[in-house]
Design a protein around this motif. Structure first.
Motif, PDB file in Angstrom:
ATOM      1  N   PHE A 143      -1.591   7.791   2.581  1.00  0.00           N
ATOM      2  CA  PHE A 143      -2.003   9.006   1.872  1.00  0.00           C
ATOM      3  C   PHE A 143      -1.934  10.213   2.794  1.00  0.00           C
ATOM      4  CE2 PHE A 143      -5.194  12.146   0.771  1.00  0.00           C
ATOM      5  CZ  PHE A 143      -4.931  12.380  -0.572  1.00  0.00           C
ATOM      6  N   GLU A 144      -2.492  10.059   3.972  1.00  0.00           N
ATOM      7  CA  GLU A 144      -2.543  11.173   4.923  1.00  0.00           C
ATOM      8  C   GLU A 144      -1.136  11.689   5.226  1.00  0.00           C
ATOM      9  OE1 GLU A 144      -4.024  10.008   8.740  1.00  0.00           O
ATOM     10  OE2 GLU A 144      -4.537  12.054   9.309  1.00  0.00           O
ATOM     11  N   LYS A 145      -0.233  10.747   5.481  1.00  0.00           N
ATOM     12  CA  LYS A 145       1.136  11.104   5.822  1.00  0.00           C
ATOM     13  C   LYS A 145       1.822  11.789   4.636  1.00  0.00           C
ATOM     14  CE  LYS A 145       2.956   7.732   8.275  1.00  0.00           C
ATOM     15  NZ  LYS A 145       3.562   6.388   8.269  1.00  0.00           N
ATOM     16  N   GLU A 146       1.685  11.210   3.459  1.00  0.00           N
ATOM     17  CA  GLU A 146       2.397  11.717   2.283  1.00  0.00           C
ATOM     18  C   GLU A 146       1.876  13.093   1.856  1.00  0.00           C
ATOM     19  OE1 GLU A 146       4.939  10.411   0.420  1.00  0.00           O
ATOM     20  OE2 GLU A 146       5.195   8.821   1.921  1.00  0.00           O
ATOM     21  N   PHE A 147       0.553  13.255   1.889  1.00  0.00           N
ATOM     22  CA  PHE A 147      -0.028  14.526   1.449  1.00  0.00           C
ATOM     23  C   PHE A 147       0.422  15.654   2.366  1.00  0.00           C
ATOM     24  CE2 PHE A 147      -3.646  17.531   0.761  1.00  0.00           C
ATOM     25  CZ  PHE A 147      -3.488  17.689  -0.608  1.00  0.00           C
ATOM     26  N   ALA A 148       0.460  15.361   3.657  1.00  0.00           N
ATOM     27  CA  ALA A 148       0.913  16.371   4.606  1.00  0.00           C
ATOM     28  C   ALA A 148       2.396  16.677   4.400  1.00  0.00           C
ATOM     29  CB  ALA A 148       0.656  15.908   6.030  1.00  0.00           C
ATOM     30  N   ALA A 149       3.176  15.632   4.095  1.00  0.00           N
ATOM     31  CA  ALA A 149       4.612  15.816   3.912  1.00  0.00           C
ATOM     32  C   ALA A 149       4.913  16.699   2.701  1.00  0.00           C
ATOM     33  CB  ALA A 149       5.298  14.458   3.753  1.00  0.00           C
ATOM     34  N   THR A 162      -2.807  20.040   3.242  1.00  0.00           N
ATOM     35  CA  THR A 162      -3.473  19.984   4.544  1.00  0.00           C
ATOM     36  C   THR A 162      -4.648  19.022   4.465  1.00  0.00           C
ATOM     37  OG1 THR A 162      -3.015  22.331   4.678  1.00  0.00           O
ATOM     38  CG2 THR A 162      -4.442  21.411   6.386  1.00  0.00           C
ATOM     39  N   ILE A 163      -4.748  18.136   5.433  1.00  0.00           N
ATOM     40  CA  ILE A 163      -5.931  17.283   5.561  1.00  0.00           C
ATOM     41  C   ILE A 163      -6.842  17.986   6.560  1.00  0.00           C
ATOM     42  CG2 ILE A 163      -6.816  15.041   6.270  1.00  0.00           C
ATOM     43  CD1 ILE A 163      -5.154  14.798   3.784  1.00  0.00           C
ATOM     44  N   ASP A 172       0.791  -1.236   0.000  1.00  0.00           N
ATOM     45  CA  ASP A 172       0.000   0.000   0.000  1.00  0.00           C
ATOM     46  C   ASP A 172       0.808   1.263   0.000  1.00  0.00           C
ATOM     47  OD1 ASP A 172      -2.303  -1.301   0.355  1.00  0.00           O
ATOM     48  OD2 ASP A 172      -2.205  -1.188   2.525  1.00  0.00           O
ATOM     49  N   ALA A 173       1.978   1.162   0.602  1.00  0.00           N
ATOM     50  CA  ALA A 173       2.789   2.353   0.764  1.00  0.00           C
ATOM     51  C   ALA A 173       2.899   3.079  -0.573  1.00  0.00           C
ATOM     52  CB  ALA A 173       4.159   1.952   1.275  1.00  0.00           C
ATOM     53  N   TYR A 174       2.968   2.298  -1.669  1.00  0.00           N
ATOM     54  CA  TYR A 174       3.174   2.928  -2.971  1.00  0.00           C
ATOM     55  C   TYR A 174       1.921   3.638  -3.480  1.00  0.00           C
ATOM     56  CZ  TYR A 174       7.368   0.043  -3.051  1.00  0.00           C
ATOM     57  OH  TYR A 174       8.555  -0.548  -2.749  1.00  0.00           O
ATOM     58  N   GLN A 175       0.761   3.012  -3.337  1.00  0.00           N
ATOM     59  CA  GLN A 175      -0.432   3.643  -3.913  1.00  0.00           C
ATOM     60  C   GLN A 175      -0.841   4.897  -3.154  1.00  0.00           C
ATOM     61  OE1 GLN A 175      -4.825   2.951  -5.706  1.00  0.00           O
ATOM     62  NE2 GLN A 175      -3.987   1.281  -4.600  1.00  0.00           N
ATOM     63  N   GLY A 176      -0.734   4.853  -1.810  1.00  0.00           N
ATOM     64  CA  GLY A 176      -1.061   6.036  -1.020  1.00  0.00           C
ATOM     65  C   GLY A 176      -0.209   7.211  -1.457  1.00  0.00           C
ATOM     66  N   ALA A 177       1.083   6.956  -1.666  1.00  0.00           N
ATOM     67  CA  ALA A 177       1.997   8.017  -2.082  1.00  0.00           C
ATOM     68  C   ALA A 177       1.653   8.502  -3.490  1.00  0.00           C
ATOM     69  CB  ALA A 177       3.429   7.499  -2.025  1.00  0.00           C
ATOM     70  N   ALA A 178       1.320   7.580  -4.382  1.00  0.00           N
ATOM     71  CA  ALA A 178       1.009   7.961  -5.759  1.00  0.00           C
ATOM     72  C   ALA A 178      -0.224   8.862  -5.816  1.00  0.00           C
ATOM     73  CB  ALA A 178       0.791   6.711  -6.607  1.00  0.00           C
ATOM     74  N   LEU A 179      -1.234   8.505  -5.035  1.00  0.00           N
ATOM     75  CA  LEU A 179      -2.464   9.308  -5.042  1.00  0.00           C
ATOM     76  C   LEU A 179      -2.212  10.687  -4.419  1.00  0.00           C
ATOM     77  CD1 LEU A 179      -5.476   9.345  -5.758  1.00  0.00           C
ATOM     78  CD2 LEU A 179      -5.963   8.518  -3.466  1.00  0.00           C
ATOM     79  N   ALA A 180      -1.403  10.726  -3.359  1.00  0.00           N
ATOM     80  CA  ALA A 180      -1.104  12.003  -2.719  1.00  0.00           C
ATOM     81  C   ALA A 180      -0.394  12.938  -3.701  1.00  0.00           C
ATOM     82  CB  ALA A 180      -0.226  11.773  -1.491  1.00  0.00           C
TER      83      ALA A 180
END
Lengths: 402, 324
Positions: A184-190, A194-195, A148-156
């Motif tokens: 996703f939450e982590k990557e988007f914030a990074a 803002t979530i 999952d780590a990859y898809q969450g990052a890709a979507l972010a």
């Protein structure tokens, strides 16, 4: 008790007689969540596995013309059933390798309690939980489905690159969607986004209006949805549009289905929704070879993880061929050799070619329908993702994410 | 040779799961069989036991609470105690309800527990579950590790069986039956029925938690899907009813029998062509229902019906309570 005696006798007679393998059959366990919460997603995955077996058997079979037989067993997406199903294929059916077991939880239980202790290699085609990478697996657990780590990052990245900075998010509270949502939450914030609000929801509710009103109150520009389309995703989009709460949607692959367009309407979704999907490079020769063959079975080749099912099954067959014997230990050792470079490239359906090369002692490198399937040290692959938007023909238009 | 060794290993796994279910069925038997408490929330106490024992024994992990690495015996006992305390609280609120209302309340409470365990991600890793749970005896070579674990389960089943048999024959057990059969007359005989019902409920829930703890270590993984009510509440009810409620032998037999039907039926269906094999996966669920029907037609009180303990001293056989 008379009847029961007869029944038990008949059952045990069948159970004892049938596994007496004829010399020309090599069994591989095909464990999947046939019943249970993701039954409808599992059907095309099984079809993918079976197609690979059919290609092998139609083009000369394994080793000295032996038949590859996939023994189906139901993990029901439940670790109890997964361990039971794994135990049956490994012990009763004496399979040489196992594909499966669909859900991450069932896979986690099955590999730890059954296949690793038994020294049987397990190749998962749809378990994506990051915890599977960390198992002490004696190099016996492989995944053709990316973590999952990859898809969450890709979507972010997709959301951020499209100019959105403030997003609300909601996820269906199951292992798959919650996992992607966390990343996703982590990557988007990074990245600097803002979530504004993040809320889990339970699937199969009639309405998500109250959850969505809460989520919309933070002034987000859109919402990221991690859900299966049938059990909650479509309802969430519908409720959002009806009440004017959100107009921009980002979603992961649980939402990818033609019924989303059919039920919401293409015009309502155009330029509003982007769905990432663990995908294949649709322009790639390997994928197209798979697509042609799989379409002939009447199923959708773009169904989630169908291509991964094919690759898992084909790779196990290649490993058996490379090992040169139906030997559990040798097959496990051969898997990485046939999947990774160096070697001559083998694509889906090219069994005859692969067989000839292996017989000639040459190295091969399988480039699968789902991607290059090169295993890293953990037995994982790097994900390839596509983005789906509504195209001019009112269907999903798919392009690869770079 | 491999074939027979494989079947031998499979039989071990059948007996292990059957044994764990037998503990659940025995727990339910105290509540329903002896005391008449309709607990439809087995899954909740099962889940509590599983998570408590898992969290207490796992190595540190960033994904969930843990890192205590306590010995199994401690985690089993703590799992039972935690479940017992929670059952006491639940009992305080719910046990005044009569049969069918109690069933509804316990279903609701079990779902609340399951949802808490699923949503408190910091402690349980939420829907992703707790992985890499150690398993007793796993350092032994195959098949001794599996045999030893099976031995642990079966020894526990036997120990619980003898304890419950003693309890059943004791005055305590007879009061339980009196409450089940006629609460008012038990009360008229001066028995504190609230207290007795609470005892049965708490002890039953503690056994369910023990079964939960065993399953977490057996699977080496526990997640919300493993405590789904279909296989952790209703299947247990079927086991007890088929085996014979209010009979401890029946509870054990029912557990082994139904789990064998559930599991072994697939060995036959997996031999069918694939299209059919996918469909027959659903037929296995239907088979459990069918088995329940057949067994109940044949044995309306379960395979082993209840046998009332004989009174120790019979003054006048004609007045003995044997002919209930």
């Amino acid at each position: 008790m008379k009847y029961m005696g007869k029944f038990l006798f008949a059952a045990s007679a069948l159970a004892m007689s049938a596994p007496a393998v004829s010399a020309d059959e090599i069994k591989v366990g095909s464990v999947a969540g046939v019943t249970g919460p993701i039954a409808e997603l599992v059907d095309p995955i099984i079809a993918g596995r079976n197609l690979a077996a059919q290609h092998v058997n139609d083009q000369g079979g394994l080793l000295d013309g032996d038949t590859l037989r996939l023994v189906l067993s139901d993990s029901a997406c439940d670790p109890k059933a997964g361990v039971d199903a794994g135990g049956k294929v490994v012990n009763v059916e004496q399979v040489v390798a196992v594909i499966g077991a669909s859900c991450s939880g069932a896979t986690n239980g099955m590999v730890q309690s059954v296949t690793i202790p038994a020294g049987v290699v397990a190749v998962s085609d749809s378990a994506t939980a990051p915890s599977i990478s960390e198992l002490k697996d004696n190099d016996l657990v492989f995944r053709v489905a990316p973590s999952d780590a990859y898809q969450g990052a890709a979507l972010a990245k997709l959301a951020y690159d499209s100019g959105v900075r403030k997003l609300a998010m909601t996820y269906s509270n199951d292992d798959y969607n919650a996992g992607i949502a966390t990343v996703f939450e982590k990557e988007f914030a990074a990245m600097g986004g803002t979530i504004t609000a993040n809320q889990a929801h339970e699937p199969n509710k009639a309405s998500y209006r109250s959850e969505l009103s809460t989520l919309a109150s933070g002034g987000a520009e859109g919402i990221a949805i991690f859900a299966y389309y049938g059990s909650s995703g479509i309802a969430i989009i519908r409720n959002s549009l009806e009440n004017g709460l959100f107009e921009r949607f980002f979603a992961a692959d649980g939402m990818f289905d033609t019924s989303v367009i059919e039920q919401i309407g293409a015009d309502n979704l155009r330029d509003r929704i982007s769905i990432t999907q663990s995908a294949s490079d649709y322009a790639d020769t390997s994928y197209q070879a798979f697509e042609t063959a799989f379409s002939a079975t009447g199923k959708d080749p773009k169904a989630p993880y169908a291509a991964h099912g094919y690759d898992a099954s084909f790779l196990v067959a290649l490993a058996i061929e490379k090992a040169g014997a139906a030997d559990r230990g040798k097959i496990a050792a051969a898997l990485r050799e046939v999947a990774n470079a160096p070697g001559e490239v083998i694509r889906p359906g090219e069994w005859e070619k692969a067989k000839a090369l292996i017989a000639a002692g040459k190295d091969i490198n399988y480039e699968g329908a789902s991607g290059p399937v090169d295993f890293d040290a953990n037995g994982d692959v790097v994900g390839i993702y596509s983005v789906n938007v509504v195209g001019d023909d009112d269907k999903w238009a798919i392009s690869l994410l770079k | 040779m491999d074939q027979f060794y494989g079947i031998f290993l499979y039989v071990i796994s059948l007996l292990t799961m059957g044994g764990i279910y037998a503990i659940l069925a025995l727990g339910l038997n105290i509540q329903w069989g002896f005391t008449g408490l309709f607990n439809a929330g087995i899954a909740g106490f099962f889940a509590i036991g599983a998570y408590v024992s898992a969290i207490l024994t796992t190595a540190p992990s960033v994904r969930h609470l843990g890192g205590y690495e306590l010995p199994y015996i401690v985690s089993f006992v703590v799992a039972m105690i935690v479940s017992g305390i929670i059952a006491w609280g639940v009992g305080k609120v719910c046990l005044k309800l009569r049969a069918d209302y109690l069933a509804i309340a316990t279903i609701g409470i079990a779902e609340i527990f399951r949802l808490i365990l699923k949503n408190e991600t910091w402690a349980t890793n939420g829907p992703r579950g707790v992985s890499m749970i150690p398993k007793p005896f796993e350092s032994l070579p195959e098949p001794w590790n599996q045999l030893a674990f099976l031995g642990l389960i079966l020894a526990t089943v036997v120990a619980i069986y003898f304890l419950l048999e003693t309890a059943r024959r004791s005055p305590w057990g007879r009061v339980m039956t009196a409450i089940r059969e006629n609460e008012k007359s038990a009360m008229a005989a001066g028995k504190d029925i609230e207290k007795f019902r609470m005892e049965a409920f708490v002890v039953g829930c503690m056994l369910m938690a023990l079964a939960g703890a065993f399953i977490a270590h057996y699977l080496k993984f526990i997640g919300p899907n493993a405590t789904d009510p279909m296989t952790s509440t209703f299947l247990v009810w079927v086991m007890l009813v088929v085996g014979g409620s209010a009979n401890n032998k029946g509870a054990i037999l029912g557990a082994f029998l139904m789990w064998t039907i559930w599991s072994a039926s697939e060995i036959l269906t997996s031999r069918l062509p694939d299209e059919l094999a996918i469909r027959t996966a659903y037929i296995r669920i239907f088979l459990i229902g069918l088995a329940l029907q057949i067994f109940l037609q044949r044995y309306p009180k379960g395979i082993f019906p209840e046998v009332r303990p004989k009174p120790e001293r019979r003054v006048n056989p004609a007045e003995s309570p044997a002919g209930r």
